[in-house]
Design a protein around this motif. Structure first.
Motif, short mmCIF file in Angstrom:
data_model
loop_
_atom_site.label_atom_id
_atom_site.label_comp_id
_atom_site.label_asym_id
_atom_site.label_seq_id
_atom_site.Cartn_x
_atom_site.Cartn_y
_atom_site.Cartn_z
N TYR A 27 0.86 -1.19 0.00
CA TYR A 27 0.00 0.00 0.00
C TYR A 27 0.89 1.23 0.00
O TYR A 27 1.91 1.23 0.68
N PRO A 28 0.53 2.26 -0.70
CA PRO A 28 -0.56 2.35 -1.67
C PRO A 28 -0.14 1.74 -3.01
O PRO A 28 1.00 1.83 -3.42
N ASN A 29 -1.10 1.13 -3.67
CA ASN A 29 -0.83 0.48 -4.95
C ASN A 29 -1.52 1.25 -6.09
O ASN A 29 -2.18 2.26 -5.86
N GLU A 30 -1.36 0.75 -7.30
CA GLU A 30 -1.93 1.43 -8.48
C GLU A 30 -3.45 1.55 -8.38
O GLU A 30 -4.02 2.55 -8.83
N GLU A 31 -4.09 0.56 -7.82
CA GLU A 31 -5.55 0.60 -7.68
C GLU A 31 -5.99 1.77 -6.79
O GLU A 31 -6.92 2.50 -7.11
N VAL A 32 -5.29 1.96 -5.68
CA VAL A 32 -5.59 3.07 -4.77
C VAL A 32 -5.36 4.41 -5.46
O VAL A 32 -6.21 5.31 -5.40
N ILE A 33 -4.23 4.54 -6.13
CA ILE A 33 -3.91 5.80 -6.81
C ILE A 33 -4.89 6.06 -7.95
O ILE A 33 -5.35 7.19 -8.14
N SER A 34 -5.26 5.02 -8.68
CA SER A 34 -6.24 5.16 -9.75
C SER A 34 -7.57 5.68 -9.19
O SER A 34 -8.19 6.58 -9.77
N GLN A 35 -7.99 5.13 -8.07
CA GLN A 35 -9.24 5.59 -7.43
C GLN A 35 -9.11 7.05 -6.98
O GLN A 35 -10.05 7.84 -7.14
N ASP A 36 -7.94 7.41 -6.43
CA ASP A 36 -7.71 8.80 -6.03
C ASP A 36 -7.87 9.74 -7.22
O ASP A 36 -8.46 10.82 -7.10
N ILE A 37 -7.33 9.33 -8.36
CA ILE A 37 -7.41 10.15 -9.56
C ILE A 37 -8.86 10.26 -10.03
O ILE A 37 -9.33 11.35 -10.36
N LYS A 38 -9.57 9.13 -10.02
CA LYS A 38 -10.97 9.13 -10.46
C LYS A 38 -11.84 10.03 -9.59
O LYS A 38 -12.78 10.65 -10.09
N THR A 39 -11.54 10.12 -8.30
CA THR A 39 -12.34 10.98 -7.42
C THR A 39 -11.94 12.45 -7.54
O THR A 39 -12.60 13.31 -6.99
N GLY A 40 -10.82 12.70 -8.25
CA GLY A 40 -10.38 14.08 -8.45
C GLY A 40 -9.64 14.66 -7.26
O GLY A 40 -9.48 15.89 -7.16
N ASN A 41 -9.12 13.79 -6.38
CA ASN A 41 -8.45 14.27 -5.17
C ASN A 41 -6.96 13.96 -5.12
O ASN A 41 -6.32 14.14 -4.10
N SER A 42 -6.42 13.48 -6.23
CA SER A 42 -4.99 13.19 -6.32
C SER A 42 -4.30 14.35 -7.02
O SER A 42 -4.77 14.83 -8.05
N TYR A 43 -3.18 14.77 -6.45
CA TYR A 43 -2.43 15.90 -7.01
C TYR A 43 -0.97 15.50 -7.17
O TYR A 43 -0.46 14.65 -6.42
N VAL A 44 -0.33 16.12 -8.14
CA VAL A 44 1.10 15.91 -8.34
C VAL A 44 1.83 17.25 -8.33
O VAL A 44 1.28 18.27 -8.77
N LEU A 45 3.03 17.20 -7.82
CA LEU A 45 3.95 18.32 -7.90
C LEU A 45 4.85 18.01 -9.09
O LEU A 45 5.44 16.92 -9.17
N VAL A 46 4.89 18.93 -10.04
CA VAL A 46 5.58 18.70 -11.31
C VAL A 46 6.65 19.76 -11.53
O VAL A 46 6.43 20.94 -11.26
N GLU A 47 7.81 19.30 -12.02
CA GLU A 47 8.86 20.22 -12.45
C GLU A 47 9.33 19.75 -13.82
O GLU A 47 9.71 18.59 -13.98
N ASN A 48 9.27 20.64 -14.79
CA ASN A 48 9.67 20.29 -16.16
C ASN A 48 8.98 19.01 -16.65
O ASN A 48 9.62 18.13 -17.20
#
Length: 167
Positions: free
Chosen positions: A37-58
């Motif tokens: 944990y956390p696995n791809e299924e958990v992260i996928s669900q986070d993304i689907k609910t619209g509550n997953s965020y990423v910090l991005v550089e370049n």
């Protein structure tokens, strides 16, 4: 650096960041996130609910977090302490930073973003939990003004120390 909502095409990069965090915890003797944990299924669900965020550089994903204004059922029962209040709150889960960006203020940026999410919802309360042995995270949260409030139990029975910040 920018923070944006995660997309499904980010999963592989998010999982790389999470795997690095898991390895770092393992190397430091912290049993958190050592059971798959956390696995791809958990992260996928986070993304689907619209509550997953990423910090991005370049265009590179260097950090991730789950941030939501809402109720966390695991926080209903607290031992050895109490919450600072009973108001609605923002929850932060699954925060992780790429090993190449540790110590570069990235986690603080994600936590500041969580405060901005709270502000957008007219909330002034953030809650987060971590493993009792995760001393780097505990020190980080204290440094940001979070207060240790007690112990909660996850659905699987694991204990976590909970923190809360009012602002």
């Amino acid at each position: 650096m920018e923070i944006r909502k995660s997309r499904m095409e980010d999963i592989e990069k998010i999982m790389c960041v999470i795997h690095e965090a898991q390895e770092s915890m393992r190397a430091n003797g912290i049993p958190q996130w050592q059971d798959g944990y956390p696995n791809e299924e958990v992260i996928s669900q986070d993304i689907k609910t619209g509550n997953s965020y990423v910090l991005v550089e370049n265009e590179n994903v260097i950090g991730t977090a789950y941030v939501v204004a809402g109720h966390e059922p695991n926080y209903d029962y607290i031992e050895d302490g109490k919450w600072l209040n009973d108001y609605p709150y923002v929850v932060v889960h699954r925060i992780a930073i790429s090993k190449d960006y540790k110590g570069k203020d990235c986690a603080r940026q994600l936590m500041a973003f969580a405060e901005s999410v709270a502000g957008m919802h007219h909330l002034h309360d953030i809650r987060i939990d971590t493993h009792h042995q995760n001393l780097p995270m505990r020190k980080f949260l204290s440094k940001l003004g979070y207060h240790a409030c007690g112990t909660i139990y996850l659905k699987n029975g694991d204990k976590r120390i909970v923190y809360q910040k009012l602002f």
